[in-house]
Design an enzyme around this catalytic site. Structure first.
Site, short mmCIF file in Angstrom:
data_model
loop_
_atom_site.label_atom_id
_atom_site.label_comp_id
_atom_site.label_asym_id
_atom_site.label_seq_id
_atom_site.Cartn_x
_atom_site.Cartn_y
_atom_site.Cartn_z
N LYS A 92 0.86 -1.19 0.00
CA LYS A 92 0.00 0.00 0.00
C LYS A 92 0.89 1.24 0.00
O LYS A 92 1.52 1.57 1.00
CB LYS A 92 -0.92 0.01 1.22
N SER A 93 0.97 1.89 -1.13
CA SER A 93 1.86 3.04 -1.28
C SER A 93 1.33 4.24 -0.52
O SER A 93 0.13 4.49 -0.46
CB SER A 93 2.01 3.41 -2.76
#
Length: 412
Positions: free
Chosen positions: A67-68
């Protein structure tokens, strides 16, 4: 202006030009017609990962990716409202605000010269900023889903098919164009890449190899169901995992100044009460909790010289169970809904640790293999058949030899 992210990783700058309200409405109407939804932001929204979801990963096929810590956007490639013969690109955030992006080319597979581009194409992704040890920075749009391509809707197709459409129609022609016209690529405002995904049991690889090698911020994992369609709005099959230490919520900030000076006037320099509000829909908010701010943090907030009242902010719980300021969320027009707040609080209480996920990875893989048994290896099967034939030949020859010896013995 204050930084919008207080972490070590710099928030990516939004390229392009903010589109006027009138033009935004034209684009929104066109997008709604394409996707078949009137939602202001038609992107999917995950639910927080809880212990029950470990069983979900054992029962259904999932992809997992990091999850950036960037800015979520939908990319809409369409015809320019003022020039219908010219395809153009828009990025749409969750407010939703529309940004017109120039100098981007997405060639079609049959013409990688860039003269012909895609249109009526919608991609879901994250704008991130890679920072390298030598000081260089690279803005990227990491795509993790494809809703439509050239007017054809793919939202009801499985995730692997949607990703396949994106790779074949967008990424491969784009890579060919980039190799052929490197000078043109140097003018792109950002690079476009597909987000690296693994099967749900590839959790160890993400924690061990992928996340440590990232050049941008990361704040967890996203598990996306392969079998289910793309859902606009909250998707109960789309799972967001965060370590308990960085589980966050977005609130509306209200400042309550209670101290007065010697003249009886409100002292706006004194530290106020920081009240956090949760959203109930239709512009309705209610008090949720106070945010803890020490004197040093208050001085820092004042130094930003920007309005704080009614600002959307992201907060996390510290070790003493106090809500603390993390960053401003100017990409959002509303705080988290009360239902989201309750869900996240439940996930914090029912927190799944990194160790929990790693411990269950093998069982998740075993369950996957049971759902997808491997077909027999043709080469091995062919060799086994050949060996069986050879064995039969040897046995036959031995029988013939034994029979001949026996016959000769009786003759003698």
């Amino acid at each position: 202006m204050p930084p919008s992210n207080t972490s070590d990783h710099e928030t990516p700058p939004i390229p392009g030009t903010l589109v006027s309200r009138e033009r935004s409405q034209v684009i929104r109407t066109r997008l709604a017609k394409l996707l078949g939804t009137n939602k202001a932001f038609p992107g999917s929204q995950p639910v927080s990962f809880a212990h029950k979801h470990i069983q979900t990963l054992k029962e259904k096929d999932y992809y997992v990716c990091e999850k950036s810590d960037g800015i979520r956007f939908l990319m809409y490639i369409t015809k320019d409202p003022s020039r219908p013969d010219k395809p153009t690109v828009y990025l749409i955030d969750r407010k939703p605000s529309y940004y017109h992006i120039s100098n981007l080319i997405y060639p079609i597979p049959t013409d990688v010269s860039g003269k012909a581009m895609h249109t009526e194409t919608v991609l879901d992704g994250e704008l991130i900023l890679d920072r390298f040890p030598d000081g260089k920075k690279q803005l990227k749009f990491l795509v993790f889903d494809c809703l439509a391509c050239d007017g054809k809707l793919y939202m009801n197709r499985p995730l692997d098919k949607r990703i396949g459409v994106f790779m074949v129609n967008i990424i491969i022609p784009l890579q060919q164009f980039m190799r052929k016209f490197p000078k043109s690529v140097s003018t792109f405002p950002f690079l476009t890449e597909g987000k690296k995904m693994e099967r749900s049991y590839g959790i160890e690889m993400l924690f061990r190899d992928i996340i440590p090698s990232l050049h941008h911020g990361n704040d967890g994992l996203i598990f996306t169901c392969v079998e289910t369609p793309y859902i606009t709005g909250t998707d109960v099959n789309l799972l967001k995992w965060k370590p308990k230490t960085i589980n966050t919520l977005d609130f509306m900030l209200r400042l309550e100044f209670i101290e007065v000076d010697e003249q009886g006037n409100v002292d706006f320099d004194a530290k106020p009460q920081f009240q956090l509000g949760v959203f109930h829909g239709r512009n309705s908010y209610s008090y949720f909790a106070d945010m803890y701010v020490d004197e040093e943090e208050w001085e820092k907030l004042k130094s930003y010289n920007t309005p704080l009242q009614d600002r959307i902010i992201e907060c996390s719980l510290d070790e003493e169970n106090r809500w603390r300021f993390l960053r401003f969320r100017d990409d959002k027009s509303e705080a988290n809904h009360i239902s989201t707040v309750e869900s996240v609080l439940k996930s914090i209480e029912d927190a799944v640790s990194e160790e929990d996920l790693l411990r269950e990875a093998y069982a998740i893989k075993q369950a996957y293999n049971q759902r997808h048994p491997k077909p027999p290896n043709n080469d091995k099967k062919r060799k086994a058949d050949e060996d069986a034939v050879q064995d039969e030949k040897v046995k036959s020859e031995r029988k013939e030899t034994a029979s001949g010896l026996k016959q000769n013995f009786h003759q003698d």
